[in-house]
Design a protein around this motif. Structure first.
Motif, mmCIF file in Angstrom:
data_model
loop_
_atom_site.group_PDB
_atom_site.id
_atom_site.type_symbol
_atom_site.label_atom_id
_atom_site.label_comp_id
_atom_site.label_asym_id
_atom_site.label_seq_id
_atom_site.Cartn_x
_atom_site.Cartn_y
_atom_site.Cartn_z
ATOM 1 N N ASN A 92 3.202 12.464 45.549
ATOM 2 C CA ASN A 92 4.068 12.035 46.608
ATOM 3 C C ASN A 92 3.411 11.674 47.667
ATOM 4 O O ASN A 92 3.171 12.473 48.763
ATOM 5 N N THR A 94 4.526 8.938 49.738
ATOM 6 C CA THR A 94 5.517 8.144 50.448
ATOM 7 C C THR A 94 5.412 8.277 51.969
ATOM 8 O O THR A 94 5.553 7.327 52.649
ATOM 9 N N TRP A 95 5.225 9.582 52.305
ATOM 10 C CA TRP A 95 4.916 10.028 53.839
ATOM 11 C C TRP A 95 3.725 9.741 54.284
ATOM 12 O O TRP A 95 3.622 9.784 55.589
ATOM 13 N N LYS A 151 9.841 15.153 46.306
ATOM 14 C CA LYS A 151 9.700 13.857 45.987
ATOM 15 C C LYS A 151 10.978 13.276 45.559
ATOM 16 O O LYS A 151 11.991 13.648 44.882
ATOM 17 N N SER A 373 12.019 1.560 47.429
ATOM 18 C CA SER A 373 11.538 2.861 46.585
ATOM 19 C C SER A 373 10.115 3.040 46.530
ATOM 20 O O SER A 373 9.295 1.915 45.963
ATOM 21 N N LYS A 374 9.405 3.848 47.142
ATOM 22 C CA LYS A 374 7.875 3.799 47.559
ATOM 23 C C LYS A 374 7.500 2.661 48.026
ATOM 24 O O LYS A 374 8.076 2.529 49.434
ATOM 25 N N LYS A 375 6.862 1.990 47.608
ATOM 26 C CA LYS A 375 6.043 0.671 48.133
ATOM 27 C C LYS A 375 7.096 -0.638 47.722
ATOM 28 O O LYS A 375 6.468 -1.655 47.936
#
Length: 449
Positions: A92, A94-95, A151, A373-375
């Protein structure tokens, strides 16, 4: 504990073999390996050392085995929570900010190293100072579990994979945290013996979910690799067939022209008609194999910076004749640009939209939107058509699979071509569908594009 040792190291080896390039897989393998190291320490203590002490007493050998046991035990106690924390950060991410991704792994190493250096040395009765180690090890496990559990996944296939990843991973790791760190802090020692019962449930469940639904995205990876190899084989095969048939048909047409001229000179009307039938058949064969080859050949990418909204408008305009009873909704961020091959991606969008239009023969809605979504940037094409059964959905992207058997011009290569285009762009194509609820197609483009 021998079962625990083999089970965990088998899982660790399997994860590395399947996808050694994945950071998530490497840390998951590290979690299994460090857990197996604790099991090895238990096996040495309970079985190996007593065996050698009874059969051939040798103080030097016993001392070596004791040192190996202490290293394995400490590797498990200190390495497992750190490995799990790193797994959660890799899973996870993403943050995380770039600076945090660089320094956080080093910061998380401080408590294990400080405990190893400053706390009393290893003894078989008291391998670590449980009260001190539990103050950082158990929070690593709790916070890591929360990161994994919460996530966010947008794509349907990944949502299912994430669910089974949580079910296979989080209950056993939380049990390990309680039995290995929390309970010994209150004087309840050697509760790790119950890990056998935990793994007796976890290992079969892990194997089942791995092959049935996937784990950490592994099954998706295997399926994509299998499809990639199939497409490569078809591309090669159609190229050879196209070349061979073109040559042989050329020879046939040459001799047929001579026969036709001879028949015309000698006034053989019936023979001329027969020759024309054979010539038309040869022309049809060549046309068919050429069209299959065009849809499977490796086309080079010619990328440029493309305005996605403008590209969609150019794709939709030629299809308006089919959209008289279909409402089209486009929802895109302003100034969304991607670096891609506009011709191939436009063809991909056309294929997908035509499938959607054919699924809504009585009318409906076609919605196109983009989200992050994500990168990555994801284009979602959603219709309100008839949808697909699971058996059809599983084969939808496979080359030469088609439900339009009555159409002689359909080779079942449309979605296989779309998948190939997205793969060349470093992205992916996923389909979600239910009978009576329509179909969603997700085109994922790498964010840097």
């Amino acid at each position: 504990m021998l079962f625990v040792l083999f089970a965990l190291w088998f899982i660790a080896s399997g994860l590395l073999i399947v996808d050694p390039g994945s950071r998530t897989m490497r840390w998951m393998s590290a979690v299994a390996f460090t857990g197996g190291s604790g099991a090895l320490a238990a096996v040495i203590s309970a079985d190996i050392i007593p065996y050698f002490q009874l059969t051939s007493p040798n103080p030097s050998l016993t001392s070596i085995l004791f040192r190996v046991m202490s290293i394995c035990s400490l590797l498990s106690y200190y390495g497992l929570p750190y490995s799990f924390a790193m797994l959660s950060l890799a899973y996870n991410s993403t943050w995380q900010k770039p600076l945090l991704r660089t320094w956080l792994p080093l910061i998380l190493l401080v408590p294990p190293f400080a405990s190893l250096i400053l706390l009393p040395g290893y003894t078989e009765e008291m391998p670590i100072d449980f009260r001190v180690v539990a103050t950082w090890a158990f929070p690593y496990i709790i916070i890591g579990s929360l990161l994994i559990a919460f996530k966010k996944e947008h794509l349907p296939a990944m949502k299912r994979t994430h669910l089974f990843t949580c079910l296979a991973l989080l209950p056993p790791i939380l049990c390990v945290g309680v039995l290995n760190y929390v309970m010994p802090s209150f004087g309840f020692y050697r509760l790790w013996i119950y890990h056998v019962w935990i793994l007796a449930f976890v290992v079969p469940f892990f194997v089942f979910t791995f092959f049935k639904y996937g784990f950490l995205g592994i099954r998706l990876l295997i399926e994509r690799r299998k499809l990639d190899s199939t497409l490569r084989a078809i591309t090669s095969g159609t190229a050879i067939l196209n070349h061979a048939i073109k040559n042989d048909v050329g020879k046939m047409r040459l001799f047929l022209e001579k026969m036709n001229q001879h028949a015309a000179d000698t006034g053989q009307t019936e023979l001329i008609q027969d020759i024309h039938v054979v010539m038309n058949a040869s022309r049809h064969i060549q046309d068919m194999i050429s069209r299959v080859h065009e849809q499977t050949q490796e086309l080079p990418l010619r990328t440029s910076q493309v305005d996605v909204r403008q590209m969609l408008q150019e794709v939709i305009e030629p299809l308006e004749v089919y959209l008289s009873n279909i409402q089209v909704h486009v929802e895109l961020p302003d100034h969304l640009e991607l670096r891609l091959d506009p011709i191939q991606v436009s063809e991909t969008l056309t294929n997908i939209m035509m499938n959607a239009i054919e699924a809504m023969s009585s009318g409906g809605e076609l919605a196109i939107k983009a989200f992050s979504s994500k990168k990555n940037i994801v284009l979602e094409i959603k219709d309100t058509g008839m949808g697909m059964e699971k058996s059809v959905l599983k084969q939808a992207v496979e080359p030469f699979y088609t439900t339009k058997s009555g159409n002689r011009n359909n080779f079942g290569l449309g979605l296989a071509y779309c998948y190939s285009v997205m793969k060349k762009h470093g992205g992916s194509l996923e389909i979600s569908s239910e009978p009576g609820k329509g179909t969603r197609v997700y085109l994922t483009f790498p964010g840097q594009r």
